[in-house]
Motif scaffolding. Structure first.
Motif, PDB file in Angstrom:
ATOM      1  N   PRO A 210       0.827  -1.211   0.000  1.00  0.00           N
ATOM      2  CA  PRO A 210       0.000   0.000   0.000  1.00  0.00           C
ATOM      3  C   PRO A 210       0.858   1.257   0.000  1.00  0.00           C
ATOM      4  N   VAL A 211       0.276   2.343  -0.477  1.00  0.00           N
ATOM      5  CA  VAL A 211       0.902   3.666  -0.392  1.00  0.00           C
ATOM      6  C   VAL A 211      -0.007   4.526   0.474  1.00  0.00           C
ATOM      7  N   ARG A 212       0.522   4.987   1.581  1.00  0.00           N
ATOM      8  CA  ARG A 212      -0.281   5.782   2.504  1.00  0.00           C
ATOM      9  C   ARG A 212      -0.104   7.268   2.222  1.00  0.00           C
ATOM     10  N   GLY A 213      -1.191   8.011   2.402  1.00  0.00           N
ATOM     11  CA  GLY A 213      -1.145   9.449   2.222  1.00  0.00           C
ATOM     12  C   GLY A 213      -0.539  10.131   3.424  1.00  0.00           C
ATOM     13  N   THR A 214      -0.545  11.445   3.405  1.00  0.00           N
ATOM     14  CA  THR A 214       0.082  12.206   4.479  1.00  0.00           C
ATOM     15  C   THR A 214      -0.659  12.068   5.800  1.00  0.00           C
ATOM     16  N   LEU A 215      -1.910  11.606   5.757  1.00  0.00           N
ATOM     17  CA  LEU A 215      -2.683  11.416   6.987  1.00  0.00           C
ATOM     18  C   LEU A 215      -2.602   9.978   7.492  1.00  0.00           C
ATOM     19  N   GLY A 216      -1.818   9.144   6.807  1.00  0.00           N
ATOM     20  CA  GLY A 216      -1.609   7.781   7.268  1.00  0.00           C
ATOM     21  C   GLY A 216      -2.576   6.752   6.733  1.00  0.00           C
ATOM     22  N   THR A 217      -3.533   7.163   5.917  1.00  0.00           N
ATOM     23  CA  THR A 217      -4.499   6.219   5.363  1.00  0.00           C
ATOM     24  C   THR A 217      -4.050   5.740   3.985  1.00  0.00           C
ATOM     25  N   VAL A 218      -4.478   4.531   3.627  1.00  0.00           N
ATOM     26  CA  VAL A 218      -4.111   3.970   2.329  1.00  0.00           C
ATOM     27  C   VAL A 218      -4.840   4.722   1.221  1.00  0.00           C
ATOM     28  N   ALA A 221      -1.831   1.935  -4.243  1.00  0.00           N
ATOM     29  CA  ALA A 221      -1.018   0.728  -4.101  1.00  0.00           C
ATOM     30  C   ALA A 221      -0.030   0.699  -5.255  1.00  0.00           C
ATOM     31  N   ILE A 222       1.145   0.155  -4.995  1.00  0.00           N
ATOM     32  CA  ILE A 222       2.094  -0.081  -6.078  1.00  0.00           C
ATOM     33  C   ILE A 222       2.401  -1.570  -6.113  1.00  0.00           C
ATOM     34  N   GLY A 223       2.569  -2.079  -7.324  1.00  0.00           N
ATOM     35  CA  GLY A 223       2.817  -3.502  -7.474  1.00  0.00           C
ATOM     36  C   GLY A 223       3.823  -3.791  -8.570  1.00  0.00           C
TER      37      GLY A 223
END
Length: 256
Positions: A210-218, A221-223
């Motif tokens: 997963p790639v999380r944003g600046t607020l910590g939420t997903v 995604a990178i694969g």
């Protein structure tokens, strides 16, 4: 059109003063990383400090600003950050990271986002091998069908996962697909990545994080997609480490 010609949009014929001030205040808050204080907002908007304070409280109420408890300055809030963190910005900032990742892993890598119950590819950086997975930009697959989709569900609780899947959907052996997906998600979260072999296409594997944003939420995604035979199981941890480093790099580049 001459360079000196004013190209800014014309002012509306019937402006609403309070809305204009609120929007100007949002632009001010978003443009100042150190925050905006009441007296600064008052001066910029040409209003009394009490009016500026009420406007700041209103945008804070809606999550567009937050007040620093120490400095008392108002900073961009989660709702404003979400507006600014558009997909276009993410793709633009992630592009060099993903190209470097494709060079490092020698495999094709993708950036995906959740749209309803689908994992949608926003950008692909292809690997150098003649035998490789090609550009999948714009391609959508159901989230329950692959590793990238599962990564996009890392923040979903069991009830949210069940709500996302079509009712009556069955997996291998006739068991409810939601049950199998939830069980797999618990394992994926524990390990910090997702992986599958030949689920979407025979002979093709995917490792994803997963790639999380600046607020910590997903948020994304990178694969890495690759012919299953080219990356044996013992090399998977190394690939995942590279994916996680790229994910952290993308998070650091997202607007704050």
């Amino acid at each position: 059109m001459s360079p000196s010609q004013d190209t800014s949009p014309a002012a509306p014929a019937y402006p609403i003063g309070s809305v204009d001030k609120a929007l100007r205040l949002l632009l001010l808050v978003s443009a100042r990383p150190t925050g905006v204080r009441v007296n600064e907002a008052s001066a910029e908007l040409g209003v009394a400090p009490s009016t500026a304070h009420r406007l700041l409280q209103m945008i804070t109420h809606h999550g567009l600003a937050v007040q620093d408890p120490d400095t008392k300055a108002y900073l961009p809030g989660p709702a404003l950050l979400k507006i600014g963190n558009s997909r276009e910005q993410c793709v633009e900032r992630a592009r060099p990271v993903l190209r470097d990742l494709a060079d490092e892993t020698q495999e094709t890598v993708h950036l995906s986002v959740l749209e309803q119950s689908f994992s949608v590819t926003l950008f692909t950086a292809e690997g150098p091998h003649m035998l490789r997975v090609g550009d999948r930009s714009g391609h959508a697959i159901p989230v329950w069908m692959g590793a990238m989709g599962r990564c996009l569900l890392f923040d979903h609780d069991d009830a949210a996962v069940r709500e996302l899947l079509p009712s009556g959907l069955r997996g291998p052996g006739g068991a409810p697909m939601a049950d199998a997906l939830i069980e797999q998600l618990h394992s994926d979260r524990e390990h910090g990545f997702a992986h599958h072999d030949g689920v979407v296409e025979p002979g093709v594997s995917v490792a994803a994080v997963p790639v999380r944003g600046t607020l910590g939420t997903v948020e994304y995604a990178i694969g890495m997609t690759y012919p299953t035979s080219r990356v044996p199981a013992e090399l998977l941890p190394s690939a995942v480490t590279k994916l996680q480093a790229a994910s952290a790099a993308i998070t650091a580049l997202l607007p704050r």
